[in-house]
Write a protein that holds these residues in place. Structure first.
Motif, short mmCIF file in Angstrom:
data_model
loop_
_atom_site.label_atom_id
_atom_site.label_comp_id
_atom_site.label_asym_id
_atom_site.label_seq_id
_atom_site.Cartn_x
_atom_site.Cartn_y
_atom_site.Cartn_z
N VAL A 123 20.93 -11.86 -35.54
CA VAL A 123 20.28 -12.54 -34.42
C VAL A 123 19.84 -11.52 -33.36
O VAL A 123 18.77 -11.66 -32.75
CB VAL A 123 21.20 -13.62 -33.82
N LEU A 124 20.67 -10.50 -33.14
CA LEU A 124 20.27 -9.44 -32.20
C LEU A 124 18.95 -8.79 -32.64
O LEU A 124 18.07 -8.51 -31.82
CB LEU A 124 21.36 -8.38 -32.10
N ALA A 125 18.81 -8.56 -33.94
CA ALA A 125 17.57 -7.98 -34.46
C ALA A 125 16.40 -8.91 -34.23
O ALA A 125 15.28 -8.46 -33.91
CB ALA A 125 17.73 -7.66 -35.94
N MET A 162 24.03 -12.03 -24.18
CA MET A 162 25.21 -12.82 -24.53
C MET A 162 25.81 -12.34 -25.85
O MET A 162 27.04 -12.24 -25.99
CB MET A 162 24.84 -14.29 -24.60
N LEU A 163 24.96 -12.03 -26.80
CA LEU A 163 25.44 -11.55 -28.10
C LEU A 163 26.09 -10.18 -27.97
O LEU A 163 27.13 -9.91 -28.60
CB LEU A 163 24.28 -11.49 -29.09
N ALA A 164 25.51 -9.32 -27.16
CA ALA A 164 26.08 -7.98 -26.97
C ALA A 164 27.45 -8.08 -26.31
O ALA A 164 28.39 -7.36 -26.68
CB ALA A 164 25.13 -7.13 -26.13
N ASP A 165 27.59 -8.98 -25.34
CA ASP A 165 28.89 -9.18 -24.69
C ASP A 165 29.92 -9.69 -25.69
O ASP A 165 31.08 -9.24 -25.69
CB ASP A 165 28.76 -10.18 -23.53
N PHE A 166 29.50 -10.60 -26.53
CA PHE A 166 30.41 -11.15 -27.53
C PHE A 166 30.83 -10.07 -28.52
O PHE A 166 32.02 -9.95 -28.89
CB PHE A 166 29.72 -12.31 -28.26
N VAL A 194 32.57 -7.38 -36.09
CA VAL A 194 31.39 -8.06 -35.55
C VAL A 194 30.66 -8.71 -36.71
O VAL A 194 30.31 -8.03 -37.69
CB VAL A 194 30.46 -7.06 -34.83
N PRO A 195 30.44 -10.04 -36.65
CA PRO A 195 29.80 -10.72 -37.79
C PRO A 195 28.39 -10.18 -38.08
O PRO A 195 27.64 -9.83 -37.17
CB PRO A 195 29.73 -12.18 -37.33
N ASP A 196 28.07 -10.13 -39.35
CA ASP A 196 26.71 -9.72 -39.73
C ASP A 196 25.67 -10.66 -39.13
O ASP A 196 24.56 -10.22 -38.78
CB ASP A 196 26.57 -9.70 -41.25
N ASP A 197 26.02 -11.94 -39.01
CA ASP A 197 25.07 -12.89 -38.42
C ASP A 197 24.72 -12.51 -36.99
O ASP A 197 23.58 -12.72 -36.54
CB ASP A 197 25.65 -14.31 -38.45
N ALA A 223 13.16 -14.77 -30.73
CA ALA A 223 12.25 -13.65 -30.51
C ALA A 223 12.05 -13.36 -29.02
O ALA A 223 11.63 -14.24 -28.26
CB ALA A 223 10.90 -13.94 -31.17
N GLY A 224 12.38 -12.15 -28.62
CA GLY A 224 12.16 -11.73 -27.24
C GLY A 224 13.12 -12.33 -26.23
O GLY A 224 12.91 -12.17 -25.02
N ASP A 225 14.16 -13.01 -26.68
CA ASP A 225 15.10 -13.67 -25.76
C ASP A 225 16.14 -12.67 -25.27
O ASP A 225 17.17 -12.45 -25.88
CB ASP A 225 15.79 -14.85 -26.47
N GLY A 226 15.86 -12.06 -24.14
CA GLY A 226 16.75 -11.06 -23.59
C GLY A 226 18.09 -11.61 -23.17
O GLY A 226 19.11 -10.92 -23.29
#
Length: 221
Positions: free
Chosen positions: A212-214, A190-194, A205-208, A182-185
């Motif tokens: 986590v982005l959500a 990192m997830l967006a880059d991946f 792009v995995p649903d998981d 929560a709130g971890d920018g």
């Protein structure tokens, strides 16, 4: 959640249930033993019985190794090993030795037992970190239980979440994922880059990852 002796016995054949009762009896501390007092030499539990190369191997450790043969399935054997560790309350040096010298199944049990052992925030982390360096998806999932949720530093925890995505470990294995994400920018970045790397490579792009982005966005003001 720690499986109780009664629940585990109900899953075992009569011979396995009898073995479990006898094995746990060897692991129960003797009266007045309790946690290792300050100043006790490494490898010597509070009972004063040598634990390790300097003395005979405790019977419960032999039962720990034998659980795979006595308890039927890998899951019941793992549950029995976790119960043995929880009952024996071994010092950190013994826990580390069982992990380092154990089979993959024994390492799995040690990792699952970490939340139920009397270890400080640093004593179990080397085992978690070792498991996260492997590509064994069972060990990775076990390493990310409640102990890691409570003690793994933010940088290492973020990379562990990415490791799940790399290796296909469901993020449901990550204890306290919603709270820590929560709130971890930084994790979101990192997830967006991946995700961008996978998209550029023509891969899904995995649903998981979207999940986590959500979770990261949910904690932002």
């Amino acid at each position: 959640m720690l499986v109780t002796e009664e629940d585990l016995r109900s899953r075992l054949a009569p011979q396995g249930a009898a073995w479990l009762t006898a094995a746990l009896a060897t692991a129960r501390p003797t009266p007045g033993s309790g946690p290792t007092p300050a100043g006790t030499p490494a490898g010597i539990p509070a009972s004063g019985v040598p634990d390790g190369p300097a003395g005979a191997v405790p019977v419960w450790e032999l039962r720990f190794a034998a659980a795979g043969r006595a308890c039927g399935t890998p899951e019941t054997a793992a549950a029995a090993r976790v119960l043995l560790l929880h009952t024996a309350r071994p010092p950190a040096a013994t826990v580390a030795r069982l992990y380092r010298h154990g089979s993959a199944a024994e390492r799995l049990a040690v990792l699952r037992a970490l939340p139920y052992l009397e270890l400080t925030g640093q004593e179990g982390l080397p085992l978690v970190e070792d498991a996260l360096r492997t590509n064994d998806t069972r060990l990775i999932a076990a390493a990310l239980g409640p102990y890691a949720a409570a003690h793994l530093p933010a940088h290492a925890w973020r990379h562990a979440v990415l490791k799940c995505l790399f290796t296909g470990v469901p993020v449901t294995a990550v204890a306290a994922l919603a709270q820590r994400a929560a709130g971890d920018g930084e994790l979101a970045r990192m997830l967006a880059d991946f995700a961008a790397e996978r998209t550029a490579a023509g891969r899904d792009v995995p649903d998981d990852l979207r999940h986590v982005l959500a979770l990261c966005a949910a904690g932002r003001a």
